[in-house]
Motif scaffolding. Structure first.
Motif, short mmCIF file in Angstrom:
data_model
loop_
_atom_site.label_atom_id
_atom_site.label_comp_id
_atom_site.label_asym_id
_atom_site.label_seq_id
_atom_site.Cartn_x
_atom_site.Cartn_y
_atom_site.Cartn_z
N ILE A 278 5.80 -12.05 -3.36
CA ILE A 278 4.72 -12.97 -3.02
C ILE A 278 4.81 -13.42 -1.57
O ILE A 278 3.84 -13.95 -1.01
CB ILE A 278 4.74 -14.20 -3.95
N ASN A 279 5.97 -13.23 -0.94
CA ASN A 279 6.07 -13.58 0.48
C ASN A 279 5.68 -12.41 1.37
O ASN A 279 5.88 -12.43 2.56
CB ASN A 279 7.47 -14.09 0.84
N LYS A 280 5.11 -11.36 0.78
CA LYS A 280 4.58 -10.24 1.53
C LYS A 280 3.07 -10.37 1.75
O LYS A 280 2.43 -9.41 2.16
CB LYS A 280 4.87 -8.93 0.79
N LEU A 281 2.53 -11.53 1.46
CA LEU A 281 1.10 -11.72 1.62
C LEU A 281 0.73 -11.52 3.09
O LEU A 281 1.32 -12.11 3.99
CB LEU A 281 0.69 -13.12 1.16
N SER A 282 -0.25 -10.67 3.33
CA SER A 282 -0.72 -10.39 4.69
C SER A 282 -2.12 -9.82 4.60
O SER A 282 -2.67 -9.62 3.51
CB SER A 282 0.21 -9.40 5.40
N THR A 283 -2.71 -9.53 5.74
CA THR A 283 -4.05 -8.94 5.71
C THR A 283 -4.02 -7.56 5.08
O THR A 283 -5.00 -7.14 4.46
CB THR A 283 -4.60 -8.85 7.14
N ASN A 284 -2.90 -6.84 5.22
CA ASN A 284 -2.80 -5.51 4.61
C ASN A 284 -2.46 -5.58 3.12
O ASN A 284 -2.87 -4.72 2.35
CB ASN A 284 -1.73 -4.68 5.33
#
Length: 753
Positions: free
Chosen positions: A276-282
Motif C-alpha cells: 500500500i506504500n507503493k501508491l503512485s501515478t503508475n
C-alpha cells in the motif's frame, strides 16, 4: 501454501510414541534435559587460533527471543544484519534479511552455511545498478532448529566449509546426542513462543530416543505472524506470514569407531503482502504479492576413527534444493492501462560431498586436511503476463534476471597446528592453505536478453582457480590467556548473477532504443589480505577478556558502472548501458574488545552476578581504480557499545539481565546526483541511539522454563545504520518506514519430559 505432509500429525505421533516411556522414567532436572552444552562467551581461549569468533548457543537464542538473523547481531559490536523493507524496491521485489554486515563488509562477501553446506547467495537487483541492493534475501531457516551459531569476524582461515571474504556465519542444527544418552534414552519437549514485534506465535515439538546403537530425533516448528512493527509515522505494508520447519535425524553406530547418520532439514514460509506504500501515478492501487520460500536438504554422514592415515574422518554427501517464488499483481496506468501479473523466482539446487580428516602426528603436531566438491544449478526466472484493460489482450514477456548457470566447485585444504616453546611460553603456529577451482557454465542462452541478441554471444564457460594461505601464531601468556597474530588471504569468485545478471527497458516490444544492464564475463576475483592482533582468555580469576586490532585490504571490489556507447554491438542501447566492473579497492581497520566480569569471584555475596562489556570501532575507505578518487566506505558500521548486568541464580532457579546498546550516529558519503541541479544529494544522517532491554528466565521445577523480555524498554525511535544508510535525506517516507520497532515484549515457555 505448500507444507510438509501432515506435519502436525507427524509431530504429535512422535511425541505420543516417546512420552509414555519418558513419563515412566524419573524426571531429571531441567538443567540436564535438552540443554545444549555450548558456552555463550564471545571468545574462548581455546579458539585463539581462529581469531575473533562470536558463539551463540541454543539457550542464548531462546533468551534473546531470536526468530531470524537480525536478533543474532543485537548485542554484537561491528556486526549487523541489513534487510530490504517491504515495498522498498521495484513492485516485484521481495523483502527480508540479506545477510550479515561484519566489520563493514556485507552481502555475498560474508558466507553463510548450515551444517557445513553453503546457503544460497542473496539475489542482487540488476535493475538497481548496484550490488548493495537485493531483490531476494537469505531467509532459509528457523533458528529454533539450531544448537549453535558461530560468527567469524574477518576473512576466513584456510579450512573446511564455505570461506568468507569479509566474514563467515555457520549454523549448526541440533542432534539426538543433545537430548538422549544411555542414561537418558528418551526425551520430549513442547515449546510455545510469542513475539510482540510481529505478533507471531510459535509452536515447537521435539522428540528424541536412543535404543542401543541407534538414535533418532525430530523437531517441528510452526510460526505465524504479521508485518513487523515500526516507530515510524507511515503505515507499514501488511504482511501476513507463516512458516514451518522440520528437522529429522537418525544415527547408527554399528561398530566401535564407526557412525552413520542421515538428516532431513526442511523449511517453508509464505508471505501475503500488500504494497500500500507503493501508491503512485503508475500504481494507484499499490500491489499484492505472494512470496513462497522452500528449502529441502537430505544428507548422509559417516564418521570413522582410527587409521594410519587419520585419527578421525568425517564425510558427507548431500542434496540441497532452495526455491523462492514471488507472484505480484498490480494495476498499471502508464501508457495503456493494464493489469500486471509478474512471476519472479530464484532457484538453487546443490549436490555435493565433503570429507575432513585430522591426524595427530606427534604430541606437537596436529594435521587437518579435507576435500570437497559441489555442483550448483542457479536460475533467476522473470515472467510477466500483462492484460491490457481496454482490449483484454495478453502480452507475455520473459526476461530472466540472469542466464541459467551451472557452477562446479572443487576445493582442498591442509592446515597444521605445530606446538613449540617461544622463550618461556607455550606457543602454537597454525599455517594453512586452501586450493579451489570453480567452473561456471551458462546454459539456455536463447532466453537471455532476447531484446539484445548480441548479449548472449558474450557469454561462455569460465574457469577460476586460486590459492588462499593463512597463518596464525598464538602464544599462551599463561594457561588460560593467549595472545595471537594472524594473516588470512581471502578470495571471492564473481557470482553467476554478477557475470550474467541483466535487465533491459524494451523487452516488451523487442524494438526501439533504450537502456540495459548486462553481466560481465571478464570480472576478476575479489581478494582480501587481513591482519589481526588479539588477546583472549581468562586474564584473572573471574575476568574473561577478548580484544583485537584488525586491518584488512580488499582489491577488485565489484560494482555496477556506466559504460560507453557501443554502436557496433549494441546500436539500440542509446540511453545507457551498465555492467559490473572491478571498480577498485577498499580498506577497513578498527578495534574490538569485550570483557566479562563474574562478580562472585571478587565478593562472595555477589555470587551469580556478572557484567558484560563490549565495544567496537571501525573505519573504512574505498578508492576508484579509474579516477583514483578516495571516499568513505559507506558499509563501515558506526561504533557500538553494549553493557549487560546479569544475575543467574547459583541454584539455577532463574535469572535476569539488563542490557544497554549504544550506537553512534553516522551519515554515509553520498554519490547520488540531482539530475536537475547537478548537486550531490545528501544521505540520511542516521542518529545515535541508546536502547535498553530487560530479560529474565525462570526454571519452574524440574521440567519447565519460562523466558521473557521487554525490548527497547524506553520506547525509543531509532534506526539501524546498516539498513538505513542508503536512504536519501529527502526520502522522508522511506526513512520512517525503516525506523526500528518501539517497545515490544517476547515470551516463550518450554515443557520437558
Amino acid at each position: 501454501m505448500s507444507a510438509f505432509p501432515r506435519p502436525h500429525r507427524l509431530a504429535v505421533l512422535l511425541l505420543a510414541a516417546f512420552s509414555p516411556v519418558a513419563l515412566a522414567q524419573n524426571a531429571a532436572p531441567a538443567s540436564q534435559l535438552g540443554e545444549i552444552l555450548v558456552t555463550a562467551k564471545r571468545d574462548e581461549a581455546a579458539s585463539a587460533r581462529t581469531g575473533t569468533t562470536t558463539k551463540l548457543s541454543a539457550e542464548d537464542l531462546t533468551k534473546r527471543a531470536v526468530t531470524d538473523m537480525s536478533g543474532m547481531a543485537r548485542y554484537e559490536p561491528l556486526i549487523s544484519v541489513p534487510s530490504a523493507a517491504s515495498g522498498s524496491g521495484n513492485i516485484w521485489d521481495g523483502a527480508g534479511n540479506t545477510g550479515f554486515n561484519i566489520r563493514g563488509v556485507e552481502g555475498n562477501r560474508v558466507s553463510l552455511d548450515l551444517d557445513g553446506i553453503a546457503l544460497p547467495d542473496a539475489a542482487p537487483k540488476p535493475d538497481a545498478t548496484t550490488l548493495a541492493n537485493f531483490g531476494i534475501g537469505r531467509d532459509y531457516f528457523d533458528p529454533e532448529t539450531f544448537r549453535e551459531v558461530r560468527i567469524g569476524s574477518g576473512t576466513s582461515a584456510a579450512g573446511a566449509g564455505t570461506p568468507g571474504l569479509g566474514g563467515s556465519v555457520s549454523f549448526t542444527t541440533k542432534s539426538p546426542e543433545d537430548f538422549v544418552s544411555e542414561q537418558r534414552p528418551t526425551y520430549a519437549e513442547y515449546k510455545f513462543g510469542y513475539t510482540g514485534v510481529d505478533k507471531a506465535k510459535m509452536h515447537a515439538l521435539t522428540g528424541a530416543v536412543q535404543s542401543g546403537a541407534m538414535k533418532a530425533m525430530a523437531l517441528y516448528v510452526h510460526r505465524k505472524g504479521e508485518q513487523q512493527r515500526s516507530e515510524g509515522n507511515v503505515v507499514q505494508n501488511p504482511d501476513d506470514w507463516s512458516s514451518d520447519a522440520l528437522l529429522a535425524k537418525f544415527s547408527w553406530t554399528p561398530l566401535v569407531g564407526q557412525k552413520l547418520g542421515f538428516t532431513f532439514d526442511g523449511y517453508r514460509n509464505e508471505h501475503e503482502r500488500q504494497f500500500i506504500n507503493k501508491l503512485s501515478t503508475n500504481y494507484p492501487q499499490g500491489a499484492l504479492q505472494t512470496s513462497k520460500t522452500r528449502r529441502n536438504r537430505l544428507s548422509a554422514d559417516h564418521e570413522m576413527r582410527g587409521s594410519s592415515w587419520f585419527d578421525t574422518l568425517e564425510s558427507r554427501i548431500y542434496v540441497q534444493d532452495s526455491k523462492v517464488d514471488d507472484r505480484t499483481n498490480a494495476r498499471y496506468t502508464y501508457g495503456s492501462p493494464a493489469q500486471r501479473l509478474i512471476d519472479t523466482g530464484y532457484y538453487n539446487k546443490s549436490v555435493g560431498l565433503a570429507s575432513n580428516a585430522s591426524k595427530q602426528l606427534n604430541p606437537q603436531l596436529l594435521l587437518n586436511y579435507g576435500l570437497s566438491f559441489e555442483n550448483t544449478e542457479s536460475r533467476r526466472p522473470w515472467r510477466e503476463d500483462r492484460t491490457i484493460l481496454a482490449t483484454g489482450a495478453h502480452q507475455i514477456t520473459n526476461k530472466n534476471r540472469m542466464a541459467d548457470v551451472d557452477t562446479r566447485k572443487l576445493a582442498a585444504y591442509v592446515r597444521a597446528e605445530l606446538g613449540f616453546e617461544l622463550g618461556a611460553y607455550k606457543s602454537v603456529l597454525t599455517p594453512g592453505l586452501r586450493a579451489e577451482h570453480q567452473q561456471m557454465k551458462p546454459k539456455n542462452l536463447q532466453n537471455y536478453v532476447v531484446a539484445v541478441p548480441n548479449a548472449a554471444k558474450e557469454l561462455g564457460k569460465e574457469d577460476y582457480s586460486y590459492l588462499t594461505p593463512s597463518l596464525n601464531l598464538s602464544v599462551h601468556l599463561k594457561p588460560e590467556l593467549s595472545a595471537y597474530l594472524q594473516y588470512h588471504r581471502g578470495t571471492r569468485i564473481p557470482t553467476a548473477i554478477e557475470m550474467t545478471g541483466t535487465f533491459d527497458s524494451f523487452s516488451y516490444t523487442g524494438a526501439g532504443h533504450g537502456y540495459a544492464v548486462l553481466g560481465n564475463r571478464n570480472l576478476k576475483k575479489e581478494t582480501s589480505d587481513a591482519f589481526e592482533l588479539g588477546l583472549k582468555g581468562e586474564a584473572a580469576k573471574g575476568v574473561q577478556l577478548s580484544a583485537s586490532v584488525f586491518n584488512t585490504r580488499y582489491k577488485n571490489f565489484i560494482e555496477y558502472a556506466p559504460q560507453a556507447d557501443d554502436p557496433v554491438n549494441y546500436p539500440t542501447l542509446t540511453v545507457g548501458l551498465y555492467r559490473p566492473e572491478n571498480m577498485g579497492k577498499a580498506r577497513t581497520w578498527g578495534v574490538e574488545a569485550s570483557v566479562r566480569l563474574d562478580l562472585g569471584a571478587f565478593s562472595a555475596p555477589l555470587n551469580g552476578f556478572s557484567v558484560d562489556l563490549a565495544a567496537g570501532v571501525a573505519k573504512g575507505r574505498s578508492q576508484d581504480k579509474e579516477t583514483g578518487k578516495k571516499s568513505d566506505l559507506a558499509s563501515a558500521l558506526p561504533a557500538k557499545f553494549t553493557t549487560t548486568l546479569a544475575w543467574d541464580d547459583p541454584a539455577k532457579r532463574g535469572g535476569a539481565a539488563l542490557s544497554a546498546v549504544h550506537a553512534r550516529g553516522r551519515q554515509a558519503e553520498s554519490s547520488i546526483t540531482d539530475p536537475r541541479s547537478g548537486k550531490i544529494l545528501p544521505m540520511f544522517d542516521v542518529p545515535a541511539s541508546t536502547v535498553l532491554d530487560l530479560t529474565g528466565y525462570w526454571n519452574i521445577g524440574k521440567n519447565a522454563t519460562i523466558n521473557a523480555g521487554i525490548y527497547n524498554l524506553g520506547d525509543r525511535k531509532y534506526w539501524d545504520y546498516a539498513q538505513a544508510r542508503g536512504l536519501a535525506a529527502s526520502a522522508s517516507a522511506d526513512i520512517e518506514r525503516y525506523a526500528r520497532p518501539g517497545r515490544t515484549a517476547a515470551v516463550n515457555f518450554k515443557l520437558m519430559y
